[in-house]
Design a protein around this motif. Structure first.
Motif, short mmCIF file in Angstrom:
data_model
loop_
_atom_site.label_atom_id
_atom_site.label_comp_id
_atom_site.label_asym_id
_atom_site.label_seq_id
_atom_site.Cartn_x
_atom_site.Cartn_y
_atom_site.Cartn_z
N ASP A 170 25.77 52.92 7.39
CA ASP A 170 24.51 52.86 6.68
C ASP A 170 23.34 53.70 6.91
OD1 ASP A 170 26.04 50.99 5.10
OD2 ASP A 170 24.81 49.21 6.02
N GLN A 171 23.40 53.71 8.38
CA GLN A 171 22.05 54.62 8.77
C GLN A 171 22.43 56.05 8.99
OE1 GLN A 171 18.97 53.38 8.80
NE2 GLN A 171 19.92 51.13 7.86
N LEU A 172 23.59 56.32 9.56
CA LEU A 172 23.85 57.55 9.83
C LEU A 172 24.88 58.42 8.77
CD1 LEU A 172 23.99 57.43 13.57
CD2 LEU A 172 22.17 57.89 12.35
N VAL B 102 23.64 64.70 -0.98
CA VAL B 102 24.78 63.39 -0.56
C VAL B 102 25.58 63.85 0.48
CG1 VAL B 102 26.33 63.66 -2.46
CG2 VAL B 102 25.85 61.25 -1.58
N ARG B 103 26.06 65.08 0.63
CA ARG B 103 27.21 65.40 1.46
C ARG B 103 26.60 65.49 2.74
NH1 ARG B 103 28.66 71.11 -0.94
NH2 ARG B 103 28.85 69.64 -2.82
N TYR B 104 25.36 65.62 3.14
CA TYR B 104 24.57 65.72 4.42
C TYR B 104 23.64 64.44 4.77
CZ TYR B 104 26.13 70.60 3.39
OH TYR B 104 26.77 71.65 3.18
N ILE B 105 23.41 64.33 5.88
CA ILE B 105 22.57 63.38 6.42
C ILE B 105 20.96 63.82 5.85
CG2 ILE B 105 21.49 62.00 8.22
CD1 ILE B 105 23.91 62.47 9.80
N PRO B 106 20.24 62.90 5.36
CA PRO B 106 18.93 63.19 4.72
C PRO B 106 18.01 63.91 5.97
CG PRO B 106 19.59 61.17 3.87
CD PRO B 106 20.58 61.24 5.01
N PRO B 107 17.29 64.87 5.68
CA PRO B 107 16.26 65.42 6.74
C PRO B 107 15.49 64.68 7.34
CG PRO B 107 16.19 66.58 4.95
CD PRO B 107 16.80 65.20 4.30
N PHE B 108 14.78 63.71 6.88
CA PHE B 108 13.92 62.74 7.66
C PHE B 108 14.96 62.06 8.56
CE2 PHE B 108 10.52 59.51 8.37
CZ PHE B 108 9.64 60.21 8.89
N ARG B 109 16.00 61.45 8.20
CA ARG B 109 16.62 60.26 9.08
C ARG B 109 17.38 61.57 10.24
NH1 ARG B 109 21.24 57.34 5.98
NH2 ARG B 109 19.47 56.54 4.81
N LEU C 99 14.64 60.51 18.36
CA LEU C 99 14.96 59.17 19.25
C LEU C 99 15.93 59.33 20.23
CD1 LEU C 99 14.49 56.11 19.53
CD2 LEU C 99 16.38 55.92 17.85
N LEU C 100 17.13 60.20 20.26
CA LEU C 100 17.83 60.44 21.12
C LEU C 100 17.34 61.05 22.30
CD1 LEU C 100 20.91 60.53 22.24
CD2 LEU C 100 21.14 62.69 20.70
N PHE C 101 16.30 62.14 21.90
CA PHE C 101 15.63 63.12 22.77
C PHE C 101 14.58 62.15 23.81
CE2 PHE C 101 11.96 65.08 24.23
CZ PHE C 101 12.44 66.33 25.14
N PHE D 149 12.29 72.32 5.86
CA PHE D 149 12.60 73.23 6.74
C PHE D 149 12.17 72.93 8.04
CE2 PHE D 149 11.96 77.32 9.01
CZ PHE D 149 13.37 77.81 9.09
N ALA D 150 10.95 72.36 8.11
CA ALA D 150 10.47 71.78 9.59
C ALA D 150 11.20 70.67 10.04
CB ALA D 150 9.04 71.58 9.40
N LEU D 151 11.50 69.98 9.28
CA LEU D 151 12.35 68.85 9.93
C LEU D 151 13.59 69.28 10.50
CD1 LEU D 151 11.97 66.02 6.87
CD2 LEU D 151 10.84 65.91 9.08
N HIS D 152 14.20 70.10 9.82
CA HIS D 152 15.63 70.60 10.33
C HIS D 152 15.55 71.35 11.48
CE1 HIS D 152 17.33 70.31 5.84
NE2 HIS D 152 17.71 69.15 6.69
N VAL D 153 14.34 72.06 11.78
CA VAL D 153 14.17 73.04 12.80
C VAL D 153 13.94 71.95 13.97
CG1 VAL D 153 12.50 74.71 13.81
CG2 VAL D 153 13.43 74.96 11.58
#
Length: 355
Positions: free
Chosen positions: A85-87, A117-124, A131-133, A275-279
């Motif tokens: 659901d989340q990832l 839909v084929r990728y994880i949303p940018p903000f998530r 969070l991992l970092f 773009f900033a979210l992805h970077v």
């Protein structure tokens, strides 16, 4: 004879399968282990609602709104559903990570063109990578270990002062394990050890900043009331708690710089923000790997790839020439470096105020 042998009922004509196909059922593709959560879903749309007993078929009850799902499930099954659901842990996760690392700018272009839909949303994606970092960071920069190293460094300074004579170590930087922690130690007349964080006297600052300066002096005084090692550990822990918020508020400024650099491209601010979210997600992922691996040549290679990938991403997303992209890449780097320095200063001030 006609009565003895009645005519057979005529059956409707059956559709003939297309040429090259077979009427046998086609084999279903084998699902990977990370895709089994979809098959083993605990959704029960055909059962009555467990809350109000409504028998309407559906995934949610139309009366009370409760989701129709089994609650008595194994922990593995629940964790797999949370990841699904989340990832979007089916084919979206590996596809997104591959594009994020090895196809610079591809995720932003796909999002802008509506293929979402084929990728994880940018903000998530940003939230998970950050969070991992920040989960891995305390294990690498352990405040408790830093406290022990600082205390050992202070004891070594005390021994060196005792052998060289009084007053030999009056003002020196605390070093822990070869790392400078950025705080200076001072020995007063009563031989106590104080931390000097560079806070000026209230009378030496402009009038509007004096209330803030008094609060900083009070925070420095609270830290000096603690043992130096414990004070350093408190500063480190509080800074790590405030760092995610600081980075999050610097990201819109990154997008604003892009908006200024590409003002003639007539793009919406949201496109620059995506773009900033992805970077930033890519940066957090690279820095996490660098902290975990701790390999000199490999870390250098990943750092170089991050810089190159950012340049290629700008070229692909905004579609300008190589030289013009290089010029804007340099401007973006210097501008964001300045913002990053200001952000670190602001986070440090908030850290002292909140101890």
């Amino acid at each position: 004879m006609t009565d003895l042998f009645p005519p057979r009922p005529t059956l409707p004509p059956q559709p003939t399968p297309p040429l090259g196909t077979s009427e046998a059922p086609q084999p279903q593709p084998r699902r990977r282990w990370w895709q089994r959560a979809v098959v083993n879903s605990r959704k029960t749309p055909d059962r009555p609602c467990l809350n109000c007993g409504d028998e309407t078929v559906g995934h949610f009850c139309p009366q009370c709104g409760q989701r129709k799902a089994d609650v008595r499930v194994s922990l593995r099954r629940m964790l797999m559903e949370v990841m699904e659901d989340q990832l979007s842990v089916n084919s979206a996760l590996p596809r997104t990570l591959w594009a994020l690392v090895f196809r610079p700018g591809h995720l932003t272009r796909e999002y802008v063109q509506g293929r979402i839909v084929r990728y994880i949303p940018p903000f998530r994606l940003y939230l998970v990578s950050s969070l991992l970092f920040f989960v891995v960071l305390p294990f690498i920069a352990d405040p408790g270990e830093l406290q022990r190293e600082v205390e050992e460094g202070i004891r070594a300074d005390s021994v060196r002062e005792a052998t060289a004579g009084p007053g030999a170590v009056r003002d020196s930087s605390i070093r822990a394990g070869g790392r400078n922690v950025g705080v200076r130690v001072q020995r007063g007349d009563n031989n106590n050890i104080d931390l000097n964080m560079g806070v000026k006297d209230t009378l030496k600052v402009p009038g509007p900043l004096r209330p803030l300066n008094r609060r900083l002096l009070a925070g420095e005084k609270r830290l000096n009331s603690l043992p130096p090692g414990e004070a350093i550990r408190t500063l480190t822990e509080t800074f790590e708690e405030n760092a995610p918020t600081g980075v999050f508020f610097m990201m819109p400024l990154f997008a604003f710089i892009l908006k200024l650099l590409y003002s003639r491209r007539k793009r919406f601010y949201v496109e620059h923000f995506v773009f900033a979210l992805h970077v930033h997600a890519f940066a957090f992922l690279m820095f996490t790997l660098m902290m975990v691996l701790r390999a000199g040549w490999l870390n250098a290679a990943m750092g170089a790839w991050f810089v190159i990938a950012l340049y290629i991403a700008m070229k692909r997303v905004y579609g300008q020439g190589w030289f013009r992209t290089l010029l804007k890449f340099v401007i973006l780097g210097w501008a964001y470096l300045f913002i990053l320095m200001v952000g670190v200063m602001v986070t440090s001030v908030l850290t002292v105020l909140s101890v």
